[in-house]
Design an enzyme around this catalytic site. Structure first.
Site, mmCIF file in Angstrom:
data_model
loop_
_atom_site.group_PDB
_atom_site.id
_atom_site.type_symbol
_atom_site.label_atom_id
_atom_site.label_comp_id
_atom_site.label_asym_id
_atom_site.label_seq_id
_atom_site.Cartn_x
_atom_site.Cartn_y
_atom_site.Cartn_z
ATOM 1 N N PRO A 31 0.740 -1.193 0.045
ATOM 2 C CA PRO A 31 -0.076 -0.005 -0.096
ATOM 3 C C PRO A 31 0.933 1.301 0.062
ATOM 4 C CG PRO A 31 0.129 -0.953 2.178
ATOM 5 C CD PRO A 31 0.869 -2.012 1.332
ATOM 6 N N GLY A 32 0.328 2.269 -0.864
ATOM 7 C CA GLY A 32 1.101 3.640 -0.581
ATOM 8 C C GLY A 32 0.099 4.495 -0.219
ATOM 9 N N CYS A 81 3.027 29.544 -16.002
ATOM 10 C CA CYS A 81 2.411 29.765 -17.346
ATOM 11 C C CYS A 81 2.011 28.685 -18.137
ATOM 12 C CB CYS A 81 3.514 30.599 -17.871
ATOM 13 S SG CYS A 81 4.019 32.049 -16.985
#
Ligand code: LLP
Length: 418
Positions: free
Chosen positions: A279-280, A347
């Site tokens: 799991p992350g 931008c």
């Protein structure tokens, strides 16, 4: 609106992380900055670990979600193993004091240098994705006179129902070896004298809010392990990958980790297998916010903008996946609600944190917290537009500390030749 709960909460209209007023952090550390709760990270890890109970298991935290060395060392001390996808991630794990014998190396494109580094460090297993990779690992292990533990990443052809960029378990994806072909690969792999092909693995996708496909994949992996054992291939571990989702929207119902772990445990009990999970997001996602300050309000003929000091280079997920992150005021002001695009200074028209979002009315100088930013937040940050990357801060009760300093202008040009 996402009502903050748990470690992030309001007290008298002011946002707190654990026992720390978030505005105090912004005042001293500046904005933008990432703020993580130590308690939330460790609680989620324990949910997995305790949920699996006495089933032989290892929770290999997926380093890519948040690879700050301090976060890794917290998890290492709590007993975590690690899932890595590069030599750089292995370096971080070792730097954090992580035990290499608890590390699995995933990824479809490992280089020879990375495989050598991992062999020399003595990791637990390679999650291999092709026969060519098996040949490379075998060759490099032979030169060292060692046997490398290998697991094949199987593509179980289960639809995880996630965003196309983060769904990985279908036949058309680049990941894994098709479940209908993999038995032949295991048989041929027996010829490699320096590989111990003892594992079966899969990872079907990420941000999965409905655990059924994950459990279905687990069942298919278990059946495959049985078939391989019948052929005399001694499968010893099953790696079920990561993927449990977290709450990004108020209406999201994140799966209960303990319940999920209990389901896995029920299926895997008594099978004589070491079960690994990777799991992350579900460990660090809800443990973090990105703090940003409002610079300007701006109105064009067609739209209302809130210009903030965080941008796509700090948090890429909204621009890259159109993913939703709740944006909440750090101090509730009861000025009414507005509908606006929340945009940064970069931008690019694609530079936004939220589009056409209803949120509390804000004035220049106000602080905002971008929610659920602990996973795939800082790790995806860049220096685009020569913007120094933000600091990372860890809160522990009423204390907090900077666990990664804000980059400086000299940091921006380090390694460049004038
Ligand atoms: N294991 C493997 C082999 C993986 O590829 C991944 C994630 C994980 C474990 C951890 O999955 P988790 O528990 O975090 O869902 N940048 C995207 C997510 C990419 C996930 C890639 N692989 C995002 O921001 O949503």
């Amino acid at each position: 609106m996402l009502e903050p709960s748990g470690v992030f909460h309001y007290r008298d209209g002011a946002l707190f992380c654990e026992e720390t007023a978030v505005a105090d952090i912004a005042a001293r550390a500046g904005t933008p900055c990432y703020v993580y709760s130590r308690r939330a990270i460790l609680e989620r890890f324990r949910d997995y670990d305790e949920g699996l109970g006495d089933l032989p298991h290892r929770i290999c935290y997926s380093v890519k979600a948040n690879s700050n060395v301090h976060v890794l060392s917290l998890l290492a001390r709590a007993g975590a193993g690690f899932d890595i996808v590069s030599g750089g991630e292995l370096f971080r794990v070792l730097k954090a004091g992580g035990d290499p014998s608890g590390v699995v190396f995933s990824g479809v494109g490992k280089t020879a240098e990375e495989v050598e580094y991992a062999l020399d460090a003595g990791i637990f297993a390679f999650n291999c994705e092709s026969e060519a990779e098996l040949a490379l690992v075998d060759d490099l292990a032979a030169r060292r006179g060692v046997k490398a533990c290998v697991s094949l990443r199987v593509n179980p052809n289960v639809d995880a129902g996630a965003h196309p960029y983060i769904s990985t378990g279908l036949r058309e994806h680049k990941f894994g070896i098709d479940i209908t072909e993999v038995e032949g690969v295991y048989e041929r792999a027996q010829a490699f004298r320096h590989l111990a092909t003892e594992g079966v693995g899969c990872h079907i996708g990420s941000q999965i809010l409905e655990p059924t496909p994950l459990l279905e994949a687990a069942d298919r992996m278990l059946e495959l392990a049985h078939r391989l054992r019948k052929k005399g291939i001694p499968i010893r571990h099953l790696d079920l990958g990561g993927g449990l989702g977290v709450r990004y929207r108020p209406e999201d119902r994140a799966p209960d980790i303990r319940q999920f772990a209990a389901e896995i445990r029920r299926r895997m009990e008594g099978q004589g297998l070491l079960v690994l999970l990777e799991p992350g997001r579900s460990i660090v996602g809800e443990a973090g916010v990105l703090l940003t300050r409002v610079l300007y309000r701006k109105r064009t003929q067609s739209r209302e903008f809130v210009v903030v000091d965080a941008a796509m280079n700090d948090l890429l997920r909204p621009s890259l996946y159109r993913s939703h992150h709740e944006i909440l005021p750090v101090r509730r002001a009861a000025r009414g609600r507005i509908r606006a695009d929340v945009v940064g200074p970069v931008c690019e028209s694609g530079d936004f944190l939220a589009l056409d979002r209803e949120l509390d009315d804000v004035l220049p100088g106000d602080l905002l917290a971008v929610w659920t930013a602990g996973a795939y937040g800082f790790v995806l940050a860049s220096n685009y537009n020569s913007r120094p990357r933000p600091p990372e801060i860890l809160v522990d009760g009423s204390q907090w500390r900077i666990i990664r300093a804000r980059e400086t202008y000299p940091d921006l040009v380090r390694g460049e030749c004038p």
